[in-house]
Design a protein around this motif. Structure first.
Motif, PDB file in Angstrom:
ATOM      1  N   THR A  25      50.084 -22.823 -25.210  1.00 32.96           N
ATOM      2  CA  THR A  25      49.021 -23.865 -25.469  1.00 32.96           C
ATOM      3  C   THR A  25      48.234 -24.007 -24.208  1.00 32.96           C
ATOM      4  N   TYR A  26      47.056 -24.478 -24.255  1.00 31.82           N
ATOM      5  CA  TYR A  26      46.044 -24.943 -23.166  1.00 31.82           C
ATOM      6  C   TYR A  26      45.920 -26.125 -23.588  1.00 31.82           C
ATOM      7  N   GLY A  27      46.407 -27.359 -23.046  1.00 24.86           N
ATOM      8  CA  GLY A  27      46.145 -28.612 -23.534  1.00 24.86           C
ATOM      9  C   GLY A  27      46.370 -28.675 -24.859  1.00 24.86           C
ATOM     10  N   SER A  28      45.580 -29.165 -25.554  1.00 16.89           N
ATOM     11  CA  SER A  28      45.872 -29.278 -26.971  1.00 16.89           C
ATOM     12  C   SER A  28      45.377 -27.991 -28.131  1.00 16.89           C
ATOM     13  N   PHE A  29      44.975 -27.243 -27.254  1.00 14.28           N
ATOM     14  CA  PHE A  29      44.410 -26.106 -27.696  1.00 14.28           C
ATOM     15  C   PHE A  29      45.474 -24.853 -27.938  1.00 14.28           C
ATOM     16  N   THR A  30      45.734 -24.450 -28.865  1.00 10.68           N
ATOM     17  CA  THR A  30      46.930 -23.299 -29.247  1.00 10.68           C
ATOM     18  C   THR A  30      46.377 -21.852 -29.017  1.00 10.68           C
ATOM     19  N   ALA A  31      46.380 -21.079 -28.027  1.00 10.99           N
ATOM     20  CA  ALA A  31      45.946 -19.794 -28.047  1.00 10.99           C
ATOM     21  C   ALA A  31      46.653 -18.682 -28.826  1.00 10.99           C
ATOM     22  N   VAL A  32      48.046 -19.000 -28.751  1.00 13.27           N
ATOM     23  CA  VAL A  32      48.884 -18.165 -29.554  1.00 13.27           C
ATOM     24  C   VAL A  32      50.010 -19.277 -30.283  1.00 13.27           C
ATOM     25  N   GLY A  49      42.171  -7.424 -32.834  1.00 13.65           N
ATOM     26  CA  GLY A  49      41.653  -8.790 -33.388  1.00 13.65           C
ATOM     27  C   GLY A  49      40.278  -9.125 -32.613  1.00 13.65           C
ATOM     28  N   ALA A  50      39.634  -9.850 -33.167  1.00 11.36           N
ATOM     29  CA  ALA A  50      38.192 -10.263 -32.976  1.00 11.36           C
ATOM     30  C   ALA A  50      38.559 -11.036 -31.332  1.00 11.36           C
ATOM     31  N   SER A  51      37.302 -11.114 -30.776  1.00 16.92           N
ATOM     32  CA  SER A  51      37.532 -11.673 -29.346  1.00 16.92           C
ATOM     33  C   SER A  51      37.871 -13.366 -29.447  1.00 16.92           C
ATOM     34  N   GLY A  52      38.895 -13.506 -28.597  1.00 17.32           N
ATOM     35  CA  GLY A  52      39.186 -14.949 -28.598  1.00 17.32           C
ATOM     36  C   GLY A  52      40.578 -15.263 -29.538  1.00 17.32           C
ATOM     37  N   CYS A  53      41.067 -14.258 -30.310  1.00 17.00           N
ATOM     38  CA  CYS A  53      41.951 -14.391 -31.153  1.00 17.00           C
ATOM     39  C   CYS A  53      43.673 -14.386 -30.623  1.00 17.00           C
ATOM     40  N   GLY A  54      43.433 -14.356 -29.202  1.00 17.99           N
ATOM     41  CA  GLY A  54      44.662 -14.447 -28.306  1.00 17.99           C
ATOM     42  C   GLY A  54      45.508 -13.119 -27.891  1.00 17.99           C
ATOM     43  N   LYS A  55      44.773 -11.995 -27.903  1.00 17.52           N
ATOM     44  CA  LYS A  55      45.386 -10.688 -27.303  1.00 17.52           C
ATOM     45  C   LYS A  55      45.731 -10.545 -26.148  1.00 17.52           C
ATOM     46  N   THR A  56      44.583 -10.916 -25.332  1.00 17.19           N
ATOM     47  CA  THR A  56      44.860 -10.935 -23.873  1.00 17.19           C
ATOM     48  C   THR A  56      46.077 -11.936 -23.483  1.00 17.19           C
ATOM     49  N   THR A  57      46.298 -13.044 -23.901  1.00 19.75           N
ATOM     50  CA  THR A  57      47.153 -13.928 -23.683  1.00 19.75           C
ATOM     51  C   THR A  57      48.486 -13.269 -23.915  1.00 19.75           C
ATOM     52  N   THR A  58      48.476 -12.975 -25.123  1.00 12.98           N
ATOM     53  CA  THR A  58      49.758 -12.257 -25.447  1.00 12.98           C
ATOM     54  C   THR A  58      50.346 -11.245 -24.596  1.00 12.98           C
TER      55      THR A  58
HETATM   56  N1  LIG Z   1      43.356 -20.397 -19.073  1.00 14.00           N
HETATM   57  C1  LIG Z   1      42.698 -20.483 -20.047  1.00 14.00           C
HETATM   58  N2  LIG Z   1      42.489 -21.872 -20.391  1.00 14.00           N
HETATM   59  C2  LIG Z   1      42.149 -22.491 -21.588  1.00 14.00           C
HETATM   60  N3  LIG Z   1      41.952 -21.636 -22.659  1.00 14.00           N
HETATM   61  C3  LIG Z   1      42.253 -20.431 -22.264  1.00 14.00           C
HETATM   62  C4  LIG Z   1      42.672 -19.883 -21.137  1.00 14.00           C
HETATM   63  N4  LIG Z   1      42.721 -18.449 -21.419  1.00 14.00           N
HETATM   64  C5  LIG Z   1      42.485 -18.255 -22.668  1.00 14.00           C
HETATM   65  N5  LIG Z   1      42.149 -19.392 -23.168  1.00 14.00           N
HETATM   66  C6  LIG Z   1      41.615 -19.405 -24.645  1.00 14.00           C
HETATM   67  O1  LIG Z   1      42.601 -18.893 -25.614  1.00 14.00           O
HETATM   68  C7  LIG Z   1      41.868 -18.149 -26.628  1.00 14.00           C
HETATM   69  C8  LIG Z   1      42.335 -16.767 -26.628  1.00 14.00           C
HETATM   70  O2  LIG Z   1      41.998 -16.038 -25.550  1.00 14.00           O
HETATM   71  P1  LIG Z   1      42.366 -14.562 -25.220  1.00 14.00           P
HETATM   72  O3  LIG Z   1      43.947 -14.089 -25.233  1.00 14.00           O
HETATM   73  O4  LIG Z   1      41.647 -14.043 -24.005  1.00 14.00           O
HETATM   74  O5  LIG Z   1      41.505 -13.625 -26.489  1.00 14.00           O
HETATM   75  P2  LIG Z   1      41.223 -12.316 -26.846  1.00 14.00           P
HETATM   76  O6  LIG Z   1      41.762 -11.434 -25.538  1.00 14.00           O
HETATM   77  O7  LIG Z   1      41.898 -11.918 -27.986  1.00 14.00           O
HETATM   78  O8  LIG Z   1      39.844 -12.309 -26.776  1.00 14.00           O
HETATM   79  C9  LIG Z   1      40.619 -18.334 -26.547  1.00 14.00           C
HETATM   80  O9  LIG Z   1      40.127 -19.163 -27.310  1.00 14.00           O
HETATM   81  C10 LIG Z   1      40.284 -18.548 -24.990  1.00 14.00           C
HETATM   82  O10 LIG Z   1      39.074 -19.366 -24.761  1.00 14.00           O
END
Ligand SMILES: Nc1ncnc2c1ncn2[C@@H]1O[C@H](COP(=O)(O)OP(=O)(O)O)[C@@H](O)[C@H]1O
Ligand SMILES: [Mg+2]
Length: 389
Positions: A25-32, A49-58
């Motif tokens: 989670t980033y603040g109140s936003f859940t990325a994964v 998955g589409a851009s922004g779905c949490g792949k890179t974060t995972t």
């Molecule tokens: N350091 C961060 N701070 C806040 N939000 C983030 C950060 N890194 C990623 N996000 C958000 O988390 C979500 C998933 O990001 P990401 O894993 O990069 O997606 P993907 O690789 O699938 O395109 C996106 O909405 C992105 O904006």
């Protein structure tokens, strides 16, 4: 002595990746959202998955570049959740190759070994350059190579330290389509040759399907479905997966009864049969089901010949709204009372010249090619139309 050997053997394995309840989670936003996932050792695994779905974060949580908000990461039997990136037996290849511009190809690949204080690097570097088929280019600088070649240098540089897992984050994203296709085959060959676990992130469904043994389809921070490419394609469990991988037609239908060949469904005035094993919706009589069928499973017959359609096929009527000839096939859009804009891909074997816009037709298919989904879902989830909103 035996104990030592066993330990070595255990360490030589450990290439499976296990994520347990991992989230970010980033603040109140859940990325994964809390995620459980096992990547089998030695497999080619895709996160799609589409851009922004949490792949890179995972991926970054596996690499140790991002600290999970909860959950654990195991590589083999080892809990690596608290380990810094450089202590994990993992290496990452990014879309930007990040090669050292002033070093030649040989030295770029040798870098990891030299940093560890290894003096005689030639044998290993030559082997790696052979693996990525760049033996002839060893003394060139990165800017003298094509994009695909530079990416292969990046792969060689990542593999030279013998990681147990190679993470690839949209590594082919910067390449044009033709080169990307070549590199897909090339990466697949390299993975087969080295036999280590590859976790490949991409937003390109065809890329994931071509390369991976297993694909995890991600949507808004969750794994929506996991399976082999063929399984995901033939047995999607959500409209998102059905639309994101290829295209699907959906008919809203109502459960009428149970027959010998499966569920009998009412749609418009007609009946359709759905094998129970291919249905993931609730089977209460009167309940609603989304009946799915892929465009290439459907045959088109002119209404005048409807009598020749064999018994036992699912059929709906309609009128051709649009037809595009694309060589190997003709793609029809058919307006049917049960579904506007039904898509049909017909192989060009013997084309009926009457199948032109305006023609009344019967669409029919083998009931075994029908799948059933929960009708409370958005029919357009995962389509390009949805993405454009
Ligand atoms: N350091 C961060 N701070 C806040 N939000 C983030 C950060 N890194 C990623 N996000 C958000 O988390 C979500 C998933 O990001 P990401 O894993 O990069 O997606 P993907 O690789 O699938 O395109 C996106 O909405 C992105 O904006
Ligand atoms: Mg990304």
């Amino acid at each position: 002595m035996k104990t030592t050997k066993d330990t070595t053997t255990a360490a030589a394995h450990g290439g499976d990746v296990r994520l347990s309840g991992i989230s970010k989670t980033y603040g109140s936003f859940t990325a994964v959202h809390p995620l459980d996932l096992t990547v089998p050792e030695g497999s080619f695994f895709a996160l799609l998955g589409a851009s922004g779905c949490g792949k890179t974060t995972t991926l970054r949580m596996i690499a140790g570049l991002e600290e999970p908000s909860a959950g654990t990461v195991h590589l083999g039997d080892q809990d690596v959740t608290a380990l810094p990136p450089y202590k994990r037996p993992v290496n990452t290849v990014f879309q930007s190759y990040a090669l050292f511009p002033h070093l030649d190809i040989f030295e770029n690949v040798a870098f990891g070994l030299r940093r560890r204080g290894i003096k005689s690097v030639k044998k290993q570097v030559d082997e790696m350059l052979d693996l990525v088929q760049l033996g002839e280019q060893a003394r060139k600088k990165p800017h003298q190579l094509s994009g695909g070649q530079q990416q292969r240098v990046a792969v060689a540089r990542a593999l030279i330290n013998h990681p147990k897992v190679l993470l690839l984050d949209e590594p082919l994203g910067a390449l044009d389509l033709k080169l990307r296709r070549q590199m897909q085959l090339e990466l697949k060959r390299i993975q087969t040759e080295v036999g280590i676990t590859f976790v490949h992130v991409t937003h390109d469904q065809e890329e994931a399907m071509t390369m991976a043994d297993q694909v995890a389809v991600m949507n808004a921070g969750r794994v929506e479905q996991l399976g082999s490419p063929a399984d995901l394609y033939e047995n999607p469990r959500t409209t998102f997966v059905a639309n994101f991988l290829g295209s699907s037609n959906f008919i809203e239908a109502e459960i009428d009864s149970r027959g010998g060949d499966g569920l009998v469904l009412k749609a418009g005035g007609g009946k359709l049969v759905l094998p129970e094993a291919r249905n993931s919706a609730s089977t209460t009589t009167g309940g609603k089901v989304l009946v799915g069928v892929r465009p290439e499973k459907i045959s088109v017959t002119h209404a005048d010949e409807a009598g020749e359609i064999p018994e036992g096929r699912n059929r709906i009527t309609g009128r051709i709204a649009d037809s595009s000839f694309i060589g190997v096939s003709t793609q029809y859009v058919v307006d049917s009372p049960v579904c506007p804009e039904f898509e049909v891909y017909a192989q060009n074997i013997a084309r009926d010249p009457r199948l032109v816009p305006g023609a009344e037709v019967v669409l029919h298919w083998n009931p075994a090619h029908t799948f059933g989904l929960d009708a409370t879902q958005d029919i357009d989830a995962g389509t390009e139309e949805e993405a454009a909103v």
